[in-house]
Design a protein around this motif. Structure first.
Motif, PDB file in Angstrom:
ATOM      1  N   THR A   1       0.827  -1.214   0.000  1.00  0.00           N
ATOM      2  CA  THR A   1       0.000   0.000   0.000  1.00  0.00           C
ATOM      3  C   THR A   1       0.861   1.265   0.000  1.00  0.00           C
ATOM      4  N   GLU A   2       2.104   1.163   0.511  1.00  0.00           N
ATOM      5  CA  GLU A   2       3.003   2.314   0.539  1.00  0.00           C
ATOM      6  C   GLU A   2       3.757   2.484  -0.781  1.00  0.00           C
ATOM      7  N   LEU A   3       3.907   1.387  -1.516  1.00  0.00           N
ATOM      8  CA  LEU A   3       4.746   1.417  -2.717  1.00  0.00           C
ATOM      9  C   LEU A   3       3.965   1.757  -3.982  1.00  0.00           C
ATOM     10  N   VAL A   4       2.634   1.673  -3.934  1.00  0.00           N
ATOM     11  CA  VAL A   4       1.805   1.997  -5.098  1.00  0.00           C
ATOM     12  C   VAL A   4       1.223   3.386  -4.907  1.00  0.00           C
ATOM     13  N   ALA A   5       1.514   4.278  -5.835  1.00  0.00           N
ATOM     14  CA  ALA A   5       1.054   5.665  -5.713  1.00  0.00           C
ATOM     15  C   ALA A   5      -0.460   5.743  -5.770  1.00  0.00           C
ATOM     16  N   GLY A   6      -1.031   6.540  -4.896  1.00  0.00           N
ATOM     17  CA  GLY A   6      -2.474   6.726  -4.879  1.00  0.00           C
ATOM     18  C   GLY A   6      -2.846   7.827  -3.909  1.00  0.00           C
ATOM     19  N   PHE A   7      -4.071   8.343  -4.054  1.00  0.00           N
ATOM     20  CA  PHE A   7      -4.538   9.444  -3.222  1.00  0.00           C
ATOM     21  C   PHE A   7      -5.698   9.023  -2.321  1.00  0.00           C
TER      22      PHE A   7
ATOM     23  N   ILE B   1      11.070  16.164  -5.529  1.00  0.00           N
ATOM     24  CA  ILE B   1      10.665  14.817  -5.911  1.00  0.00           C
ATOM     25  C   ILE B   1      10.423  13.957  -4.674  1.00  0.00           C
ATOM     26  N   THR B   2      11.279  14.110  -3.676  1.00  0.00           N
ATOM     27  CA  THR B   2      11.142  13.330  -2.446  1.00  0.00           C
ATOM     28  C   THR B   2       9.847  13.659  -1.722  1.00  0.00           C
ATOM     29  N   ILE B   3       9.497  14.939  -1.652  1.00  0.00           N
ATOM     30  CA  ILE B   3       8.255  15.342  -0.988  1.00  0.00           C
ATOM     31  C   ILE B   3       7.052  14.709  -1.671  1.00  0.00           C
ATOM     32  N   ALA B   4       7.004  14.796  -2.999  1.00  0.00           N
ATOM     33  CA  ALA B   4       5.876  14.225  -3.742  1.00  0.00           C
ATOM     34  C   ALA B   4       5.822  12.710  -3.600  1.00  0.00           C
ATOM     35  N   THR B   5       6.970  12.050  -3.714  1.00  0.00           N
ATOM     36  CA  THR B   5       7.012  10.593  -3.651  1.00  0.00           C
ATOM     37  C   THR B   5       6.674  10.089  -2.254  1.00  0.00           C
ATOM     38  N   ALA B   6       7.213  10.753  -1.232  1.00  0.00           N
ATOM     39  CA  ALA B   6       6.939  10.335   0.137  1.00  0.00           C
ATOM     40  C   ALA B   6       5.481  10.571   0.518  1.00  0.00           C
ATOM     41  N   LEU B   7       4.838  11.549  -0.111  1.00  0.00           N
ATOM     42  CA  LEU B   7       3.447  11.860   0.222  1.00  0.00           C
ATOM     43  C   LEU B   7       2.474  10.877  -0.407  1.00  0.00           C
ATOM     44  N   VAL B   8       2.648  10.547  -1.674  1.00  0.00           N
ATOM     45  CA  VAL B   8       1.650   9.718  -2.378  1.00  0.00           C
ATOM     46  C   VAL B   8       2.234   8.467  -3.018  1.00  0.00           C
ATOM     47  N   GLY B   9       3.565   8.319  -3.048  1.00  0.00           N
ATOM     48  CA  GLY B   9       4.167   7.174  -3.715  1.00  0.00           C
ATOM     49  C   GLY B   9       4.739   7.566  -5.073  1.00  0.00           C
ATOM     50  N   PRO B  10       5.463   6.652  -5.716  1.00  0.00           N
ATOM     51  CA  PRO B  10       6.134   6.974  -6.989  1.00  0.00           C
ATOM     52  C   PRO B  10       5.182   7.016  -8.185  1.00  0.00           C
ATOM     53  N   ILE B  11       5.262   8.091  -8.967  1.00  0.00           N
ATOM     54  CA  ILE B  11       4.524   8.214 -10.228  1.00  0.00           C
ATOM     55  C   ILE B  11       5.560   8.509 -11.305  1.00  0.00           C
ATOM     56  N   SER B  12       5.996   7.489 -12.003  1.00  0.00           N
ATOM     57  CA  SER B  12       7.213   7.572 -12.812  1.00  0.00           C
ATOM     58  C   SER B  12       7.149   8.603 -13.929  1.00  0.00           C
ATOM     59  N   PHE B  13       6.077   8.618 -14.717  1.00  0.00           N
ATOM     60  CA  PHE B  13       6.090   9.378 -15.963  1.00  0.00           C
ATOM     61  C   PHE B  13       5.327  10.699 -15.902  1.00  0.00           C
ATOM     62  N   LEU B  14       4.845  11.089 -14.736  1.00  0.00           N
ATOM     63  CA  LEU B  14       4.097  12.344 -14.658  1.00  0.00           C
ATOM     64  C   LEU B  14       4.976  13.531 -15.050  1.00  0.00           C
ATOM     65  N   GLY B  15       6.215  13.568 -14.557  1.00  0.00           N
ATOM     66  CA  GLY B  15       7.108  14.668 -14.885  1.00  0.00           C
ATOM     67  C   GLY B  15       7.407  14.752 -16.363  1.00  0.00           C
ATOM     68  N   LEU B  16       7.594  13.596 -16.997  1.00  0.00           N
ATOM     69  CA  LEU B  16       7.866  13.565 -18.431  1.00  0.00           C
ATOM     70  C   LEU B  16       6.691  14.145 -19.226  1.00  0.00           C
ATOM     71  N   ILE B  17       5.485  13.734 -18.865  1.00  0.00           N
ATOM     72  CA  ILE B  17       4.283  14.223 -19.557  1.00  0.00           C
ATOM     73  C   ILE B  17       4.122  15.727 -19.344  1.00  0.00           C
ATOM     74  N   ALA B  18       4.194  16.165 -18.085  1.00  0.00           N
ATOM     75  CA  ALA B  18       3.949  17.566 -17.762  1.00  0.00           C
ATOM     76  C   ALA B  18       4.985  18.482 -18.405  1.00  0.00           C
ATOM     77  N   ALA B  19       6.250  18.138 -18.277  1.00  0.00           N
ATOM     78  CA  ALA B  19       7.312  19.009 -18.781  1.00  0.00           C
ATOM     79  C   ALA B  19       7.292  19.115 -20.298  1.00  0.00           C
TER      80      ALA B  19
ATOM     81  N   SER C   1      -1.215   5.787 -10.632  1.00  0.00           N
ATOM     82  CA  SER C   1       0.115   5.510 -11.175  1.00  0.00           C
ATOM     83  C   SER C   1       0.041   4.595 -12.391  1.00  0.00           C
ATOM     84  N   ALA C   2      -0.923   3.662 -12.393  1.00  0.00           N
ATOM     85  CA  ALA C   2      -1.061   2.739 -13.527  1.00  0.00           C
ATOM     86  C   ALA C   2      -1.444   3.488 -14.794  1.00  0.00           C
ATOM     87  N   LEU C   3      -2.403   4.407 -14.692  1.00  0.00           N
ATOM     88  CA  LEU C   3      -2.834   5.178 -15.866  1.00  0.00           C
ATOM     89  C   LEU C   3      -1.724   6.101 -16.360  1.00  0.00           C
ATOM     90  N   VAL C   4      -1.095   6.810 -15.437  1.00  0.00           N
ATOM     91  CA  VAL C   4      -0.040   7.756 -15.818  1.00  0.00           C
ATOM     92  C   VAL C   4       1.131   7.034 -16.465  1.00  0.00           C
TER      93      VAL C   4
END
Length: 320
Positions: A169-175, A236-254, A299-302
């Motif tokens: 539950t900690e390793l899969v990103a979600g809100f 990156i650490t703040i975002a990842t520690a808060l909700v978990g890893p979302i690998s490609f969000l930065g690539l899409i947004a930037a 995270s799965a969709l992103v």
């Protein structure tokens, strides 16, 4: 003047779209008999989405400007694998009953400190050693990510199944289960990061010109790069520690932001990256909650669409 006005209009339009998505997410399908309860559930998730998109959007745009490459983001250099390794190691060595695991605030601070320190030590060394060669850095990041994942998988194989379920539950990103205490800590840390690194963020337009031109303009290139790398690590650490890893969000947004604005001015690029990330996360979360019925995670969709977009960028730009 006309170009500046055009950029401002694009930013205003993007802001309007993001605000519409905020209202749609917050109020769609609300049972007005349970309005307060619905707001109690949705508001923390909305704030977490805003924090996550802000941190990842800004960090990805800064990172791309540092290394002068559009297809690389911090998540592609093994930072998510490092987050998984830290959490897996905590459960493996101290167990689920230890305060280091049970106290979410303490775990959050451990994530922030360890990821920031290790990122600076590892990638700061690699940047200098390879003289900012993007190919070597990308290869090194891929190898390190694989190494971190291998160590994590080895630990997971010998974990108790109950411990693994809790860890998952900690390793899969979600809100779905956002800690409101962590939201306040995250906001305070973000403010602190921008107070510390504000002067370095103002010279991003210069740094994007490259090492030689930046030094010729009188900027301490190595020092600025190291400080901005530290800024990226914290965000990156703040975002990842808060909700978990979302690998490609930065690539899409930037990259979508660069396509929209087509400018070198980072005041527009970073704000645009935040807004695009916010729209992507809100749109994805609306689909998950009201179309897929919570059957999957954001995270799965992103990662699905982000992976396809990553391949498209490589084929289109030939890795440049």
């Amino acid at each position: 003047m006309q170009k500046k006005l055009s950029l401002l209009n694009k930013l205003q339009l993007l802001s309007l779209i993001a605000i519409c998505f905020v209202f749609i997410y917050q109020f769609i399908f609300v049972d007005w008999n349970f309005f307060e309860y619905a707001m109690y559930i949705r508001t923390p998730k909305l704030i977490a989405i805003i924090i996550c998109s802000f941190c990842i959007g800004y960090a990805s745009m800064i990172f791309q400007s540092i290394i002068n490459n559009r297809i690389v983001t911090p998540s592609l250099l093994g930072m998510n694998s490092l987050y998984i390794l830290i959490h897996t190691s905590l459960v493996f060595f101290v167990g689920l009953d230890n305060p280091l695991v049970l106290n979410k605030n303490l775990t959050f601070m451990i994530d922030v400190l360890l990821m920031a320190i290790l990122t600076i030590v590892i990638y700061g060394f690699l940047f200098k050693k390879t003289r900012y060669n993007i190919l070597y850095i990308l290869l090194s990041g891929t190898v390190l990510g694989t190494l971190f994942s291998s160590i994590s998988n080895t630990m997971i194989r010998v974990l108790d199944p109950n411990e693994y379920d809790t860890l998952l539950t900690e390793l899969v990103a979600g809100f779905d289960h956002v800690n409101t205490d962590l939201i306040m800590i995250s906001i305070l840390l973000i403010v602190l990061v921008f107070v510390i690194f504000f002067r370095d963020l103002k010279i991003l337009d210069v740094l994007s010109l490259g090492r030689t031109q930046t030094i010729n303009l009188g900027v301490d290139y190595d020092k600025s790069i190291l400080k901005l790398l530290l800024c990226v690590s914290f965000l990156i650490t703040i975002a990842t520690a808060l909700v978990g890893p979302i690998s490609f969000l930065g690539l899409i947004a930037a990259n979508l932001t660069r396509e929209i604005f087509k400018t070198y001015k980072h005041v527009y690029l970073m704000l645009g990256s935040f807004l695009v990330g916010l729209i992507v996360l809100l749109g994805g979360q609306i689909l998950i909650e009201h179309i897929f019925g919570f059957s999957t995670q954001i995270s799965a969709l992103v990662n699905l669409f982000g992976g396809a977009y990553f391949l498209y960028l490589i084929l289109k730009n030939k890795g440049v």
